[in-house]
Each structure stands twice: as C-alpha cells, then as structure tokens.
Enzyme design. Structure first.
Site, PDB file in Angstrom:
ATOM      1  N   LYS B  78       0.914  -1.144  -0.117  1.00  0.00           N
ATOM      2  CA  LYS B  78       0.167  -0.062   0.103  1.00  0.00           C
ATOM      3  C   LYS B  78       1.046   1.295   0.015  1.00  0.00           C
ATOM      4  O   LYS B  78       2.013   1.335   0.921  1.00  0.00           O
ATOM      5  CB  LYS B  78      -0.895  -0.154   1.312  1.00  0.00           C
ATOM      6  N   SER B 168      -9.621   1.484   3.384  1.00  0.00           N
ATOM      7  CA  SER B 168      -9.070   2.304   2.302  1.00  0.00           C
ATOM      8  C   SER B 168      -7.749   1.382   1.601  1.00  0.00           C
ATOM      9  O   SER B 168      -7.398   1.903   0.686  1.00  0.00           O
ATOM     10  CB  SER B 168      -8.376   3.277   3.025  1.00  0.00           C
ATOM     11  N   SER B 192      -9.562  -0.850   7.615  1.00  0.00           N
ATOM     12  CA  SER B 192      -8.943  -0.508   6.225  1.00  0.00           C
ATOM     13  C   SER B 192      -8.404  -1.627   5.362  1.00  0.00           C
ATOM     14  O   SER B 192      -8.218  -1.629   4.334  1.00  0.00           O
ATOM     15  CB  SER B 192      -7.905   0.666   6.157  1.00  0.00           C
TER      16      SER B 192
END
Lengths: 157, 531
Positions: B78, B168, B192
């Site tokens: 990420k 996210s 997330s």
C-alpha cells in the site's frame, strides 16, 4: 428521528434467545436478533453551531480552510454525529489512551545508532540553503479571511 | 498466471526446485498487472526494480541458497508504507513527488526474505475512507465487477456499473484478488484492511496492535494503526505474519508474539471451541445475505461440536462514534507534519511562513482530509476537549472492557460479519459523503482497533449479485495464531472460489478448487523444507 445512523431493517422488539435454549441448528435465529436502538434528538444536547469567529479560529489553528459553506456544514454534521457519545454513561470511567497502557514499553538506550543522512533529508525539501531549510518570512500572522480566500483563488489548484 | 502455483508454498517450492524461475514468475505478475490496468489497483509499478530483484533471487535459488521463506515471491505494498527510492504518495497531492530515503520495517522484512516488490497500491488519500474512491489517483475498481458471476447475475456492464473495492486498502485487496500479487500489505486503522478484503473476496488479517512494526507506515491514528496482511489463503497469511511479527527497536509500541511461529496445524479440532455471536453486530442495514452467511458458518461450528453462544457487547453502537472522534483528533495532530517545508508539496505563495503552510495544505489535501483535520481541531478546542475527546476516550475503555468480559467468560473467538453487505456500485457509493460512508462501512471493524485485538476477514460465498461476502473472526490480543487456525477451519469448509475459476481455463492446469485440497500438504512440505 435518527442521528447519523442508518434506519434499522428489522424490528427491534424481539427478545434474544439465550445459548441454552438451542433447539436446532438455526437456533440462533440471527435474522431475528434485535437491532440497534436509534438515538433520538431528545437524548442529545442542543446542536452546536459554529459562528464565524470560530470558523476563523479553527482555520488559523488547523492551517487548512473550509473552502466552501459545505465544508462548514460537514463540520456541523461531524459534531452532531459525535454528540451521540453523550448518551453513554461514563461516570467513574478513566479515559483510555492506548491498549498498551498496562505494559512497560521498550525503551532503547539513548545513544546514536544511525544517522549522517542530512544530505538525503535535505534533498527532500524544495528550498534549502547549505544545511538549512528555507522558510518564508516568519512572525507574520495569517491574513484576514477575505484575503486568504483571494489567495486560494490564485493558487494553481 | 501460473494457476497451479496459486498459493505461496506451492510457488515457493516450485521456485526452490527450479521448476519456475523467479524472473518468469515476476514477468507473469507484471503482465497481469498490465492486463488489469483498468482496476487502477497500483499507483506505481516498479517493473525495472522488480525484474532486478527477481534476477537476484534467481541467482540465489540456482545456488541453492535462498535468502528466506519468500525468496522470489512477488508482493505489493500500500502506498502509505515508506519504500526506499520508490515514490510513496499516500494517494495525495501532498506527497505525489515524495520519495522516502528508507524502508518501512515490514517492507524491509519482506525484502530481507528475498520477496520481489511489484509496486505500490492505490488507496483513499492518507487512508481516510472506506471505498478507495477518495484518492488523488482515482478510484479502484473491484475485480469481481468484471468476473462472470456479477456480469451474468446482474446483467450489468462492468465498465459503467463496476463496484467499489472497499477501503482504504482497496488497491492491495484488488491486487491480490485479481491475482497480480501473492500478498499485499495494507494498513488497518478502523477496518481498512478487512473491509476491502471482504468486498474483494480475499483473506485480510489485522494482527494484534503492536505485533507488527509501524515504523515507516505514514501514521493515521497512532493508537489504532496496524499493518495488515492480504493474501489468497489463511495459510499464506499465517506464514507472512510469521515473517513480519516481532519487536522492532524503531517502534516502541511493538510487543513480543506469544509463539515464535505462527504456523498453523492442518487439522483443527473445533469441538472444544466456544464461538461467540455478538448480538449487537446485527446492525441496521445488515443485508439478509450476509446474515445467511453468518448463520451458515455458525451452524457449521455447532455441527462440528463447538459451543456457539449469543453474547453481548453492549457499547457496540457507540463504537463508531467514539472512533470518529478519536480518528479526527489524532489526524489533526498527525497531519501537522505536512507543512511544505521539509518534504511534500510546497506552495508558490511565500508572503509569510503561515501563508505558505496554509496554502500548501489547501493545495495538497483533499476535502476529506481537510474536513477531518478541522473536525479534530474542533474536538480538541479547550471548550470541547473534555466534552468530546476525553468522553470518546472513556467510551473507548467501555468498548475494550466489553470484549474483555466476553473473552473472560470463556468465549474463544467471536464470529461477526465484516461489512454490512457485498460491494456497492461506485455510482451509488459516491452519493453519500466520506464520513457517512465510513460510519456505515466500519461499523463491525473499528471496535477491534479500539480494543487492540486480533481479527481476520475471510471470504465465505458469492452473493446473488456474484460479489464476495466476508465474515470476521475476532480473538483476544496476541491470540493471532489461534485466530488463524479457526479461520483456516472455516476456509476449508466454505469452498470460496478464486476469481480464476471464472476465467478461460488455461491448458493443462487444474482448477483452483481442486488445488486447494492439496494445499495443506504443500504447507507442511513448505515449512519442513525451509531454512
């Protein structure tokens, strides 16, 4: 009316069957469980409004702007959502900072273990002179709101 | 993709035995990334470096001296984990040109094993969101939008009616779900990692707070953040956890794992297990199909002789409100570092330092980030500090104690939904603002962060719309290994398909579902064959 929460899809009047009353594999009757109790306006303190002088203060503290009226209404909604906390009885409860509160955290000895990377760090900055980061003139308060707004229009974004 | 190398141990053994070369494996992944570019899962693909790393892995493997368990295995990260000499943007204009001079500890640990970094994945700006729709590089599309079950069951055109990945860490979940990567790092502050894991049909582990180092993870909420692990199977998640867990001198909040190895046994006996079903997780908006899956798995446990009990976590309803306040306040404090001076976006406006700060932050942050900073500053005002911030911290303790009571009463794990429903169409998702969406989407996941527990989302079935539904297991802090064992027990029984099951069959390859049956054996061989 409900505040911030989605309306329930299931009736809230079922009594929960306890684990001991199991009769079949579908015994938990999950779809029949009661859902949340909606928080009503009467349970909440009166809604807060954010006056213009507070808007200015917040923008100065946060060093970001609300941009639009919508930004302000977003804050008011966020406060209203947070107001639901006041339905919870917290008398005698200590605030909790961290889940590691009951542990001694690891502390290393106070000696230099790495470093000598000033060049690498300075490279990340847009404006440097020798070994210094360069800031524009300091000790000048943020201009008044109207002037700030005008500046934002000039900005490249 | 080499479909018969679906899981890490199989790929790892094939690499070791020289049946596949790391460079080929890396190329296959890079090709697949190109083929699935429409998903927008990656912000940057580090093709050149990846091929160099793969070549180095090849040299080591040919010499019979692999660096570690994951030598030659491709992975994705990420874009809020610092990666040395590779842009780390947090999907924000603020950091769009930022290149960290160091690696996050968890990234370094994977590289130390010889794993090959493919690229950085897309996300909500600064991890603030639950859809992966609010980043500076555009929304991430859920790969299941393009798979046959969704297209055929709904009759919709994925090009206009694609569904969100959740967030996210949507890019990481999409990367693993679309089989471009074996594993991906996510971050989990309020769900997330688990939220997009559930919506994309992959395994998503949120380890106990402190078990994995946060050093180099650009912070959102320090007291809640943990690096998350996204994989194609529970076994894969366990072996990645094994590599990543442990005390880091660069993060004073890291703690020792309870057992040195997270390796989980192939056969788990659940007959002595007590599974709690928290009744408050029957929340408003929970879809019937998710309830069906919840019941189905609860029934599986009961039939296997486990004790399945309804339990109560009375403050659940207020957890999302508590999270909202604590998140905004820590965000307000954390985002102070972005002033345009030392790194990140700097405005041309330089009439004064304060002006430069304010305009840089205006230009660099999106509406969501600015909104949370402003709300956080409001909650921290002298006049509201006690009323909101301390109040939220008190509610946090009540939520933590709810879990303690339940686990002390003999419950081993909690079984809950991960999200309210399957994934929402992008066009519908964006009808509500980010705060509203987060308060709906994180309902079942953020209490775990507030209490610092260990939790995992595992896919259990496709919905009638052909989209994944996930369930969450929650265990007490440091019981990650036990959590994984129970999760694997479920995984072995629900037979969740891989997205490749719906693709054109590749000649000479077996179907994934069959492959899964052999996986247990490969994990065993894998662990015994490793240095």
């Amino acid at each position: 009316s409900t505040v911030g929460l989605v309306n329930g899809v299931f009736a809230a009047s079922y009594t929960v069957r306890s684990g001991e009353n199991k009769t079949s594999h579908k015994c938990l009757g999950l779809s029949e469980l009661p859902t949340w109790e909606p928080v009503s306006e009467e349970q909440l303190p009166p809604p807060s409004t954010v006056p213009l002088d507070l808007v200015d203060k917040l923008e100065r503290l946060a060093l970001v702007d609300f941009r639009t009226k919508q930004g302000l209404s977003c804050l008011e909604k966020a406060i209203r959502f947070a107001d639901q906390l006041h339905v919870v009885d917290t008398s005698g409860v200590e605030p909790m900072d961290s889940v590691l509160e009951d542990r001694a955290l690891y502390l290393r000895s106070d000696v230099v273990t790495e470093g000598n990377c000033a060049d690498k760090l300075l490279e990340l900055s847009k404006t440097t002179v020798e070994e210094y980061f360069v800031a524009p003139p300091g000790n000048i308060p943020l201009p008044k709101r109207e002037e700030r707004t005008a500046m934002l229009k000039d900005s490249e974004f | 993709m080499l479909i018969h190398l679906h899981f890490i141990p199989q790929a790892s053994l094939a690499l070791r035995e020289g049946k596949v070369s790391p460079v080929d494996l890396c190329r296959k992944c890079l090709n697949r990334i190109k083929k699935t570019q429409h998903l927008n899962a990656y912000i940057s693909v580090t093709e050149e470096q990846a091929l160099i790393q793969a070549q180095e892995a090849e040299t080591r493997l040919l010499k019979g001296s692999p660096k570690g368990l994951l030598d030659g295995i491709p992975f994705a990260v990420k874009d809020n984990f610092s990666t040395q000499n590779i842009k780390t943007t947090c999907a924000s204009r603020m950091l769009k040109d930022y290149t960290p001079p160091f690696n996050a500890t968890v990234v370094q640990k994977l590289l130390d094993q010889g794993a090959v970094l493919l690229g950085k994945t897309n996300m909500d700006e600064f991890a603030m969101g639950s859809g992966s729709t609010d980043g500076a590089f555009g929304p991430v599309r859920n790969p299941w939008s393009y798979a046959a079950p969704y297209r055929e069951n709904t009759g919709l055109d994925p090009n206009s009616d694609w569904v969100v990945t959740g967030g996210s860490s949507g890019g990481s979940a999409a990367a693993v779900a679309s089989l471009t990567s074996y594993l991906a790092l996510g971050s989990d502050t309020g769900g997330s990692t688990r939220n997009p894991g559930a919506l994309c049909g992959v395994v998503a582990l949120k380890p106990t707070y402190g078990l994995l180092s946060r050093h180099g993870l650009i912070p959102l909420v320090n007291s809640l953040d943990v690096p998350g692990i996204i994989t194609r199977s529970v076994g894969d998640a366990a072996l990645v956890l094994d590599v990543l867990q442990g005390v880091d001198v660069k993060d004073s909040t890291t703690i020792l794992p309870q057992s040195s190895s997270a390796h989980i046994p192939e056969d788990v006996d659940v007959s002595a297990l007590c599974v709690g079903i928290p009744k408050e997780y029957h929340a408003p908006g929970l879809s019937m199909e998710t309830v069906e899956q919840w019941s189905r798995v609860a029934d599986m446990f009961e039939r296997a002789g486990a004790r399945v009990e309804l339990v109560s976590l009375p403050h659940t309803q207020y957890s999302i409100v508590c999270y909202h306040v604590l998140c905004c306040t820590e965000v307000a404090s954390n985002m102070v570092r972005f002033d345009g001076l030392e790194y990140g976006h700097r405005s041309e406006m330089d009439s004064s330092t304060e002006t430069m700060y304010a305009i840089s932050r205006h230009e660099g942050f999106n509406d969501v980030v600015r909104g949370r900073i402003l709300s956080g500053n409001y909650f921290l005002l002298k006049q509201s500090y006690e009323h909101y911030f301390l109040k939220a911290q008190k509610v946090r303790r009540l939520i933590t104690e709810d879990f303690k009571h339940v686990f002390n009463s003999g419950v081993d794990v909690l079984l809950t939904p991960t999200t309210l429903s399957d994934a929402t169409r992008y066009s519908d998702f964006t009808k509500e603002d980010n705060r509203t969406r987060s308060s709906q989407e994180d309902v079942f996941t953020q209490p775990v962060n507030l209490a610092g527990l260990s939790a995992i989302s595992i896919p259990t079935a496709l919905s009638r719309r052909g989209l994944p539904i996930g369930l969450q297991l929650i265990a007490p802090a440091l019981q990650d290994k036990r959590l994984l064992s129970v999760a694997q027990w479920i995984e072995q029984r629900v037979a969740f398909p891989s997205i490749s099951d719906f693709e054109e069959p590749i000649e000479g390859s077996e179907r994934c579902l069959k492959i899964r049956e052999h996986t247990v054996q490969s994990y065993k061989t894998y662990y015994s064959g490793c240095p």
